[in-house]
Every structure is written in C-alpha cells, then in structure tokens.
Design an enzyme around this catalytic site. Sequence first.
Site, PDB file in Angstrom:
ATOM      1  CD  GLU A   1     -27.810  91.263  84.220  1.00  0.00           C
ATOM      2  OE1 GLU A   1     -28.849  91.285  83.525  1.00  0.00           O
ATOM      3  OE2 GLU A   1     -27.460  90.268  84.874  1.00  0.00           O
TER       4      GLU A   1
ATOM      5  CB  CYS B   1     -26.580  84.721  82.816  1.00  0.00           C
ATOM      6  SG  CYS B   1     -26.645  85.856  81.404  1.00  0.00           S
TER       7      CYS B   1
END
Length: 157
Positions: free
Chosen positions: A58, A86
């Site tokens: 990401e 996360c």
Amino acid sequence: MPEPGTDEHWMGVALDLARDAARRGEVPVGAVVVCDGTIVGCGGNAPVARHDPTAHAEITALRDAARTLENYRLPGCELFVTLEPCAMCAGAIFHARIGRVVFGAHDPKSGACGSVIDLFGEARLNHHATCRGGVRATECGALLTTFFAARRGGAAS
C-alpha cells in the site's frame, strides 16, 4: 475474466503485483491506486529487499501515485490491495485522503479495516474512507497460504 474497471478487475492487477512480490521472496501482497479509471500507482511488498519496514504494498503504491499525480494528497483515488491494510498503512491512506479502499483477504492478525480494529470507522479521526473487503478473497488468501506453507517447508492446506 472480470469486466474492465470493476473492483474485481483492479484486484486482478493487484494480484499480479502480489505474485511478483512472491517471486522476489516477499510476502505476496500487491496494491494499485486508481484515479478516474486509470492506474496512477502500483506497489508490491518490498520490506525485505529495501530493508524498510514501511515498504508495504500500500505504501509503495501510494508513493508511486503521489509521484505520478505530483501531489501528496490523492483525493478521488481508490486503493485496491490483496490483503486488508494494517494500522500503519491505514494511517498512510488517511493522510493521502484516499476515498475508498478495496481489499481481498481479511487479516485476522493485523487488519485495520475491521478484523482486529476498524480505523476507518473511528469517528474521532479526521478523514474517512469507505472500505469493501473480500473481493477475490479466495485467490488473495491462497497466495498467502501457499507462500507461508512453502516457507515452513510444508504443502499448502
């Protein structure tokens, strides 16, 4: 074959990036940032190769998109990632002002879109993205299962 421009289509691109990460010995996670139907950022996990604990798929996709759009804010963009982000990645997504996150497999150990904590649902935070999980989850999860089984020396179950 998923219809072009659908969540399933973009997840397919992220899956290809995850497979590339696995070939490099990284945990197989891939991500793409899409703006107005065009990919503006791509990333695959790279913390091992880069010696960088922040080099999650990401983060690398967000960095690529920011360079492409020449802006650290990415309003109107969507992030497609093969594994639930996360907390670190969720924070970066907030700061980038991504409007929508679509992920494949849920992460029961560190997922921040509802599996462990739902940072995107936290009313006290100043930005909110909508989330959709489970897109091509079986394929996304199978990549991870196969990768970790091979590292343990066993067959995937």
